[in-house]
Design a protein around this motif. Structure first.
Motif, PDB file in Angstrom:
ATOM      1  N   GLY A 154      -4.332   7.176  -2.644  1.00  0.00           N
ATOM      2  CA  GLY A 154      -3.322   6.137  -2.694  1.00  0.00           C
ATOM      3  C   GLY A 154      -3.854   4.876  -3.327  1.00  0.00           C
ATOM      4  O   GLY A 154      -4.852   4.900  -4.056  1.00  0.00           O
ATOM      5  N   GLN A 155      -3.161   3.786  -3.057  1.00  0.00           N
ATOM      6  CA  GLN A 155      -3.546   2.505  -3.631  1.00  0.00           C
ATOM      7  C   GLN A 155      -3.195   1.376  -2.664  1.00  0.00           C
ATOM      8  O   GLN A 155      -2.113   1.367  -2.068  1.00  0.00           O
ATOM      9  N   ILE A 156      -4.133   0.464  -2.504  1.00  0.00           N
ATOM     10  CA  ILE A 156      -3.923  -0.730  -1.683  1.00  0.00           C
ATOM     11  C   ILE A 156      -4.010  -1.928  -2.623  1.00  0.00           C
ATOM     12  O   ILE A 156      -4.903  -1.982  -3.486  1.00  0.00           O
ATOM     13  N   ARG A 157      -3.088  -2.859  -2.482  1.00  0.00           N
ATOM     14  CA  ARG A 157      -3.041  -4.000  -3.391  1.00  0.00           C
ATOM     15  C   ARG A 157      -4.404  -4.693  -3.435  1.00  0.00           C
ATOM     16  O   ARG A 157      -5.033  -4.934  -2.402  1.00  0.00           O
ATOM     17  N   GLY A 158      -4.870  -4.974  -4.652  1.00  0.00           N
ATOM     18  CA  GLY A 158      -6.174  -5.609  -4.811  1.00  0.00           C
ATOM     19  C   GLY A 158      -7.228  -4.657  -5.352  1.00  0.00           C
ATOM     20  O   GLY A 158      -8.287  -5.081  -5.784  1.00  0.00           O
ATOM     21  N   GLU A 159      -6.937  -3.339  -5.324  1.00  0.00           N
ATOM     22  CA  GLU A 159      -7.889  -2.404  -5.951  1.00  0.00           C
ATOM     23  C   GLU A 159      -7.129  -1.295  -6.680  1.00  0.00           C
ATOM     24  O   GLU A 159      -5.902  -1.183  -6.591  1.00  0.00           O
ATOM     25  N   ASN A 160      -7.902  -0.509  -7.438  1.00  0.00           N
ATOM     26  CA  ASN A 160      -7.313   0.598  -8.178  1.00  0.00           C
ATOM     27  C   ASN A 160      -6.956   1.749  -7.244  1.00  0.00           C
ATOM     28  O   ASN A 160      -7.360   1.768  -6.083  1.00  0.00           O
TER      29      ASN A 160
ATOM     30  N   TYR B 236       3.293   9.268  -7.878  1.00  0.00           N
ATOM     31  CA  TYR B 236       3.123   7.816  -7.672  1.00  0.00           C
ATOM     32  C   TYR B 236       2.669   7.164  -8.976  1.00  0.00           C
ATOM     33  O   TYR B 236       1.690   7.600  -9.575  1.00  0.00           O
ATOM     34  N   GLU B 237       3.370   6.142  -9.424  1.00  0.00           N
ATOM     35  CA  GLU B 237       2.957   5.403 -10.632  1.00  0.00           C
ATOM     36  C   GLU B 237       2.029   4.267 -10.243  1.00  0.00           C
ATOM     37  O   GLU B 237       2.306   3.531  -9.287  1.00  0.00           O
ATOM     38  N   ALA B 238       0.956   4.100 -11.028  1.00  0.00           N
ATOM     39  CA  ALA B 238      -0.060   3.089 -10.723  1.00  0.00           C
ATOM     40  C   ALA B 238       0.567   1.717 -10.527  1.00  0.00           C
ATOM     41  O   ALA B 238       1.526   1.343 -11.222  1.00  0.00           O
ATOM     42  N   ASN B 239       0.018   0.977  -9.548  1.00  0.00           N
ATOM     43  CA  ASN B 239       0.371  -0.426  -9.305  1.00  0.00           C
ATOM     44  C   ASN B 239       1.827  -0.642  -8.897  1.00  0.00           C
ATOM     45  O   ASN B 239       2.374  -1.717  -9.109  1.00  0.00           O
ATOM     46  N   ARG B 240       2.449   0.363  -8.302  1.00  0.00           N
ATOM     47  CA  ARG B 240       3.817   0.215  -7.810  1.00  0.00           C
ATOM     48  C   ARG B 240       3.849  -0.008  -6.297  1.00  0.00           C
ATOM     49  O   ARG B 240       4.796  -0.562  -5.770  1.00  0.00           O
TER      50      ARG B 240
ATOM     51  N   SER C  10      -9.118  -1.639   1.579  1.00  0.00           N
ATOM     52  CA  SER C  10      -9.489  -0.701   0.521  1.00  0.00           C
ATOM     53  C   SER C  10      -9.196   0.720   0.969  1.00  0.00           C
ATOM     54  O   SER C  10      -9.180   1.025   2.174  1.00  0.00           O
ATOM     55  N   MET C  11      -8.978   1.590   0.001  1.00  0.00           N
ATOM     56  CA  MET C  11      -8.785   3.012   0.294  1.00  0.00           C
ATOM     57  C   MET C  11     -10.058   3.605   0.877  1.00  0.00           C
ATOM     58  O   MET C  11     -10.006   4.567   1.645  1.00  0.00           O
ATOM     59  N   PHE C  12     -11.209   3.066   0.496  1.00  0.00           N
ATOM     60  CA  PHE C  12     -12.462   3.550   1.072  1.00  0.00           C
ATOM     61  C   PHE C  12     -12.461   3.339   2.589  1.00  0.00           C
ATOM     62  O   PHE C  12     -12.807   4.246   3.353  1.00  0.00           O
TER      63      PHE C  12
ATOM     64  N   ARG D 232       0.829  -1.213   0.000  1.00  0.00           N
ATOM     65  CA  ARG D 232       0.000   0.000   0.000  1.00  0.00           C
ATOM     66  C   ARG D 232       0.859   1.256   0.000  1.00  0.00           C
ATOM     67  O   ARG D 232       1.979   1.267   0.527  1.00  0.00           O
ATOM     68  N   PHE D 233       0.294   2.293  -0.611  1.00  0.00           N
ATOM     69  CA  PHE D 233       0.950   3.604  -0.664  1.00  0.00           C
ATOM     70  C   PHE D 233      -0.149   4.644  -0.512  1.00  0.00           C
ATOM     71  O   PHE D 233      -1.140   4.609  -1.235  1.00  0.00           O
ATOM     72  N   MET D 234       0.006   5.559   0.445  1.00  0.00           N
ATOM     73  CA  MET D 234      -1.023   6.576   0.687  1.00  0.00           C
ATOM     74  C   MET D 234      -0.378   7.923   0.980  1.00  0.00           C
ATOM     75  O   MET D 234       0.707   7.975   1.576  1.00  0.00           O
ATOM     76  N   VAL D 235      -1.049   8.989   0.592  1.00  0.00           N
ATOM     77  CA  VAL D 235      -0.572  10.339   0.899  1.00  0.00           C
ATOM     78  C   VAL D 235      -1.720  11.142   1.492  1.00  0.00           C
ATOM     79  O   VAL D 235      -2.857  11.064   1.017  1.00  0.00           O
ATOM     80  N   LEU D 236      -1.417  11.905   2.543  1.00  0.00           N
ATOM     81  CA  LEU D 236      -2.398  12.776   3.191  1.00  0.00           C
ATOM     82  C   LEU D 236      -1.920  14.220   3.100  1.00  0.00           C
ATOM     83  O   LEU D 236      -0.777  14.525   3.459  1.00  0.00           O
ATOM     84  N   LEU D 237      -2.793  15.118   2.596  1.00  0.00           N
ATOM     85  CA  LEU D 237      -2.506  16.559   2.550  1.00  0.00           C
ATOM     86  C   LEU D 237      -3.505  17.263   3.463  1.00  0.00           C
ATOM     87  O   LEU D 237      -4.678  16.898   3.478  1.00  0.00           O
ATOM     88  N   SER D 238      -3.055  18.273   4.194  1.00  0.00           N
ATOM     89  CA  SER D 238      -3.974  18.900   5.145  1.00  0.00           C
ATOM     90  C   SER D 238      -3.979  20.421   5.061  1.00  0.00           C
ATOM     91  O   SER D 238      -2.960  21.064   4.825  1.00  0.00           O
TER      92      SER D 238
END
Lengths: 278, 278
Positions: free
Chosen positions: A122-128, A202-206, A84-86, A43-49
């Motif tokens: 971001g993206q978690i393995r298993g979803e877009n 971030y490149e998709a699926n990395r 999931s990102m959701f 998983r890869f996620m970014v938070l901006l505030s």
């Protein structure tokens, strides 16, 4: 204030944030507004505030330990184990609500609004890949192909260029350039947004990235962009024909026949007659 | 909302206004927000208005008969007989205060703020051109060479191009073009600003003008500007180098040595180690 932008493209994600905060105009500081969460291969996620700094810092702190339990028996979900990102965004929303429960009453007594705005993607393995904007109430919306970006903070100055350039097909480097031009326009017209800038691509699926950079005003690429955009914008501006009031000389007259049946006539002046000298 | 801009140059004055008003998003109408006052050979003035429409219409109505008396014995001053734009602007400020006295209490009871913003500029024989911005309290400020323009309403989207182009030396046609580009960017990104547009260009020391035009979306010049600006902006954008993450290939690397003694390092990620498959 703040300016942050998050962009979701078919090719990946782009995040850009400034780092100026101010409490009034005489109390300006530098705080970086981006957090990157990475578990390589998973998983890869970014938070901006944006918003009240004490709230957004508390949300960021709590998010790391926040747990969501669907039922008393179920395994607690965290941003590190959810599927999931959701769900990750629900956990972030719950973190916002925890800070609200802790602080909102006292802030209200002090006349301070509970104000926080977040971009989370971001993206978690298993979803877009997915991109969300989270509000002060902990509710959120997701970016779609029609509107592939979110902005928080001082968003108006830099919106026109995003509207002109971005589509889901835009490539990552071009989108990063577009975000930087949008930031440059904002910094030109609003003192409450300032450097250094944090940029992540971030490149998709990395499920990881090494494209993380902190950009100050000495950065060679940013300087080229800032100077080049300013100069060339000026050249484009100069290359467009000036208005010609007498339509004999141009294919694109400013004054022309009214085709709307009289609705859009030139304004009538309120006049007083010229005084005649006696 | 509204977007209006007034510009003061050595060569003259430029005024541009949109004509969309809205009470919520489901009640959108067209009201033109410019008034031109002209007494040929003696005075020329333009008033642009934003804010609550009932207030700005009342101010415009009252301004025509408003009288300022310095002392009980002195001749009453009106916008038609005063000797300076400063006095004309005081009369306008007094008109705002009269509407405040008449309406503010009732508006407050209804939960409506007393909100009106005005741009007022022109020239009276015997002095130079002047340009003012008038606030809800009837107080006002005057444009100077350092800041040769005022905006009211939705000003942020269209501010960067004004900041890039306008100086007191800018010529009138170029300034009119700049105002129209600024309006075009605003209309692109904000639905509450819309056509038709009213544009007036005044040449210094003429005390009248015939350069008054109402511009709708079929206007040949506006269409050329709208299309040309969008296309060429895109060409400029494309002509600027995309960011290159590997600095071997470019003179303007995005990533470079930190010259700030470690203050502006790339953000550290918050990480979890990759899980090993057993």
């Amino acid at each position: 204030m703040t300016y942050c932008v998050g962009i979701k493209l078919n090719a990946g994600l782009v995040f850009l944030s400034d780092s100026r905060t101010n409490a009034g105009v005489d109390n300006i500081s530098t705080y970086r507004k981006m957090i990157i969460y990475e578990k390589p291969g998973d998983r890869f996620m970014v938070l901006l505030s944006a918003g009240n700094l004490s709230i957004s810092q508390s949300v960021r702190e709590i998010l790391q330990v926040e747990q969501l339990k669907e039922t008393p028996e179920s395994e607690p979900l965290t941003i590190w184990n959810c599927n999931s990102m959701f769900d990750a965004c629900r956990i972030l929303g719950q973190a916002v609500r925890h800070v609200y429960q802790r602080d909102a009453q006292s802030l209200k007594h002090a006349g301070v609004e509970f104000n926080v705005n977040l971009i989370f993607g971001g993206q978690i393995r298993g979803e877009n890949m997915r991109l969300f904007q989270v509000y002060s109430a902990g509710n959120f919306i997701e970016a779609t192909a029609e509107t592939p970006y979110f902005q928080i903070g001082e968003y108006k100055y830099g919106k026109p260029v995003l509207d002109r350039v971005l589509t889901p097909e835009t490539d990552l480097d071009e989108a990063a350039k577009c975000a930087l031009v949008s930031m440059d326009s904002t910094m030109k017209s609003n003192l409450s947004v300032g450097p250094p800038l944090d940029l992540v691509v971030y490149e998709a699926n990395r499920y990881e990235t090494d494209k993380v950079v902190c950009i100050d005003m000495q950065n060679p690429y940013y300087r080229m962009l800032h100077t080049g955009w300013g100069q060339k914008l000026r050249e484009v501006f100069d290359s467009l024909e000036d208005p010609v009031w007498d339509d004999a000389h141009t294919d694109t007259p400013l004054r022309c026949e009214d085709t709307t049946g009289g609705r859009n006539k030139p304004l009538k002046k309120i006049t007083r007659p010229e005084e005649k000298l006696i």
